[in-house]
Design an enzyme around this catalytic site. Structure first.
Site, PDB file in Angstrom:
ATOM      1  N   HIS A 273       0.902  -1.289  -0.259  1.00 53.69           N
ATOM      2  CA  HIS A 273      -0.261   0.312  -0.095  1.00 53.69           C
ATOM      3  C   HIS A 273       0.831   1.504  -0.099  1.00 53.69           C
ATOM      4  O   HIS A 273       2.162   1.378   0.283  1.00 53.69           O
ATOM      5  CB  HIS A 273      -0.600  -0.019   1.366  1.00 53.69           C
ATOM      6  CG  HIS A 273      -1.930  -0.900   1.094  1.00 53.69           C
ATOM      7  ND1 HIS A 273      -2.417  -2.036   2.673  1.00 53.69           N
ATOM      8  CD2 HIS A 273      -2.390  -1.685   0.442  1.00 53.69           C
ATOM      9  CE1 HIS A 273      -3.323  -2.931   2.520  1.00 53.69           C
ATOM     10  NE2 HIS A 273      -3.293  -2.891   0.728  1.00 53.69           N
ATOM     11  N   ILE A 293       0.029  -3.011  23.094  1.00 54.67           N
ATOM     12  CA  ILE A 293      -0.214  -3.532  24.300  1.00 54.67           C
ATOM     13  C   ILE A 293       0.087  -2.564  25.708  1.00 54.67           C
ATOM     14  O   ILE A 293      -0.534  -3.084  26.320  1.00 54.67           O
ATOM     15  CB  ILE A 293       1.646  -4.618  24.607  1.00 54.67           C
ATOM     16  CG1 ILE A 293       1.383  -5.482  23.945  1.00 54.67           C
ATOM     17  CG2 ILE A 293       1.383  -5.172  26.390  1.00 54.67           C
ATOM     18  CD1 ILE A 293       2.817  -6.389  23.547  1.00 54.67           C
ATOM     19  N   ALA A 295      -0.935   0.315  25.595  1.00 57.52           N
ATOM     20  CA  ALA A 295      -2.641   1.276  26.677  1.00 57.52           C
ATOM     21  C   ALA A 295      -3.438  -0.327  26.572  1.00 57.52           C
ATOM     22  O   ALA A 295      -4.755   0.391  26.890  1.00 57.52           O
ATOM     23  CB  ALA A 295      -3.042   1.211  24.706  1.00 57.52           C
ATOM     24  N   PRO A 300      -0.559 -10.731  19.776  1.00 61.65           N
ATOM     25  CA  PRO A 300       0.272 -12.086  20.130  1.00 61.65           C
ATOM     26  C   PRO A 300       1.952 -11.111  19.558  1.00 61.65           C
ATOM     27  O   PRO A 300       2.112 -10.450  19.357  1.00 61.65           O
ATOM     28  CB  PRO A 300       0.075 -12.081  19.012  1.00 61.65           C
ATOM     29  CG  PRO A 300      -0.916 -11.830  18.305  1.00 61.65           C
ATOM     30  CD  PRO A 300      -1.319 -10.315  18.555  1.00 61.65           C
TER      31      PRO A 300
END
Length: 608
Positions: A273, A293, A295, A300
């Site tokens: 993009h 993470i 927040a 994963p």
């Protein structure tokens, strides 16, 4: 943005720049979901109008095609989604035109490469007017079991495999359209499926952001958890981080930002993009994942672990009793198209004719939706039947009475006019009724009975432009055009056409307005100053009065009036009326057993 659902099972869209496959896929999805009405209300193809035939399940339907966005929005006021398949060169202008329509709430821009300055203007206008832009460079979005944009989710087989024909409990948003298809499959394997999925597009400036849709999902009760798939480049994910930190999202968010491999390259890397390129540290996938993470998002350790993270999060919600079991349904089978179904014998064949004026498939024929029995029981006349079959509506009684008067007055004008003469000669040659009738009808044209439409066109144009009779007549003279509807070989100032007088008398007594007729009379006054036989003839009288009928009835738009005149409705009235007389002349000659006609020598000027 925020608020809640964008789509529902009744959402309808306007499709700009017709592409057959995406529209058909939308309609197949509708059928798969059990929708009662197609999600595509109309198609916009600049410069063309009419109907496009497509399939809605086993039935073929005609979807209106409009030449302009404004006309389509006016014709389909309940369609609030605009799906733009225009090229990147014209996508911005057409999208802005759609956003400015009060009925349009959501605009999806499929094209990639729309100039960033244009996109910024679209975003600013949409936000200022509480509208939503999805894209540019998007595949679109989907609400499972309700509505989808264009090619979203791919083929019907993929949609069935991803269980998108019925709603689940997961809201999904990504930048990539291709990856969204993969994720729909992943989500369906480990949860009860997608409720709504959006691909915001991969350009640098998306019309709506990841956080815009997550905040919106948070307000939808049916969505119990959200999945986000971002990518390196840009800082869109940080708006989601802020929303999480501020406590604006109270549902579990499983997220992953793709592009962690970019650090393996020594220089800046551009991925698929426009917005997916490695830049500063803040734009790296690692930094975004860590921020998510911190927040409170569930992130994963790798993309491979994303499926497990989604599964664990969903199972936890089930254990907590926050997710109710989804009732599984068996989707209907979509009929195969002709080319792929010939060998298997499963065929649906397209029709070759579109008809909108009558329908004979039921117990009785219907004219414009009115059953034959109602026409008889309610005492409809010939004028009423014409109003249904020609104009597709029931006109007021004074209108249908006027039509009947025109038919009676124009049914015949003696054996000497060209049409009757041809019919008589043909009948006397031993030809059948149809041949004799057609022989006479073929003489109808600009010099005989076929000037009604031209008279209406010229009188309307001149009257609408407020031309004086002098300006109108002399202007026509300069162009070398005789004024249609003016002049008669027999009638004159002192020997007026009784048919014209009867029509004018009826109109003055029954029409709400006779503006065009009065204008024609002023033109006649001027032409009579030039010659005694330049009177308003029956063509001019019918043409001008029919304009008054159309305009005064309040049942036609200006565009419809112009179309009626352009198509030739008014000449059709003369053709219908004169057919009565021509048939009469045929029967008359055959009843009298008249011999073959041969024109006498003495009536011919033989010359070199």
């Amino acid at each position: 943005m925020a608020t809640g659902q964008l789509f529902s099972r009744t959402t309808q869209a306007l499709f700009y720049n017709y592409k057959q496959l995406p529209v058909q896929r939308m309609l197949d999805f509708d059928f798969l979901c059990g929708r009662e009405t197609p999600s595509v209300a109309g198609i916009i193809n600049p410069g063309s109008e009419g109907f496009q035939k497509l399939f809605f399940g086993q039935e073929e339907i005609a979807i209106p095609v409009h030449a302009a966005i404004e006309a389509a929005c006016a014709a389909h006021p309940t369609a609030d989604v605009f799906i733009n398949f225009a090229s990147f060169r014209s996508a911005a202008a057409s999208s802005m035109a759609a956003l400015k329509q009060p009925t349009i709430k959501v605009v999806a821009i499929i094209a990639e490469g729309v100039p960033e300055s244009d996109t910024k203007q679209l975003i600013a206008y949409a936000r200022a007017n509480n509208k939503v832009v999805i894209g540019p460079a998007t595949v679109g979005g989907i609400q499972a079991g309700a509505f989808k944009i264009g090619d979203t989710a791919g083929t019907i087989d993929n949609i069935i495999q991803c269980k998108l024909y019925r709603p689940g409990s997961v809201g999904f948003v990504s930048k990539s359209g291709g990856m969204s298809n993969e994720m729909y499959n992943t989500v369906a394997r480990v949860t009860d499926g997608i409720y709504e999925g959006i691909a915001i597009g991969g350009d640098v400036f998306p019309g709506s952001t990841l956080s815009d849709h997550i905040l919106r999902f948070n307000n939808i009760p049916q969505i119990k958890m959200m999945v986000v798939l971002g990518e390196l480049g840009g800082r869109d994910e940080y708006s989601l981080v802020e929303a999480l930190k501020e406590g604006k999202v109270n549902k579990p968010v499983v997220a992953w930002v793709s592009g962690t491999c970019a650090r393996l390259f020594k220089s800046e890397v551009q991925f698929g993009h426009a917005g997916a390129k490695s830049g500063g540290e803040m734009e790296s996938a690692q930094a975004k994942n860590q921020a998510l993470i911190d927040a409170g998002a569930i992130v994963p350790t790798s993309f491979e672990a994303l499926e497990s993270a989604i599964k664990e999060t969903f199972e936890k919600l089930v254990e907590e009793g926050k997710v109710s079991p989804i009732k599984e349904v068996i989707p209907p089978q979509i009929p195969e198209d002709l080319n792929s179904a010939i060998k298997s014998g499963k065929v649906r064949a397209p029709t070759h004719i579109i008809s909108t004026i009558s329908d004979d498939r039921g117990e009785e024929p219907c004219y414009a939706g009115v059953p034959m029995s109602s026409i008889i029981e309610q005492g409809y006349g010939v004028g009423d039947v014409i109003s249904l079959l020609w104009f597709k509506r029931s006109l007021p009684r004074y209108c249908t009475k006027f039509i009947e008067i025109c038919i009676m007055l124009c049914a015949d004008h003696g054996p000497c006019v060209s049409g009757a003469h041809n019919t008589i000669v043909t009948a006397r040659a031993g030809k059948d009724l149809v041949s004799s009738l057609v022989s006479g009808l073929l003489t109808i044209g600009p010099r005989f009975g076929g000037a009604i439409d031209d008279a209406a066109r010229y009188f309307k144009d001149a009257c609408d432009r407020n031309l004086t009779p002098y300006e109108f007549v002399e202007g026509m003279k300069k162009k070398g055009i005789r004024v249609p509807g003016i002049g008669h070989r027999i009638k004159s100032r002192d020997n007026r056409d009784k048919r014209v007088e009867l029509l004018q008398k009826f109109a003055r007594s029954n029409f709400p307005s006779v503006k065009y007729m009065e204008y024609a009379v002023t033109v006649e006054t001027y032409t009579l100053s030039k010659a005694n036989n330049l009177v308003l003839n029956v063509d001019g009288a019918i043409g001008s009065l029919f304009l008054d009928l159309l305009a005064g009835s309040g049942m036609f738009t200006k565009q419809e009036i112009d179309e009626i005149v352009q198509i030739g409705y008014l000449n059709g009235l003369f053709v219908l009326a004169r057919s009565i007389g021509l048939i009469g002349h045929t029967f008359d000659q055959k009843r009298l057993k008249q011999p073959l006609y041969r024109h006498p020598w003495e009536d011919v000027l033989y010359t070199k």
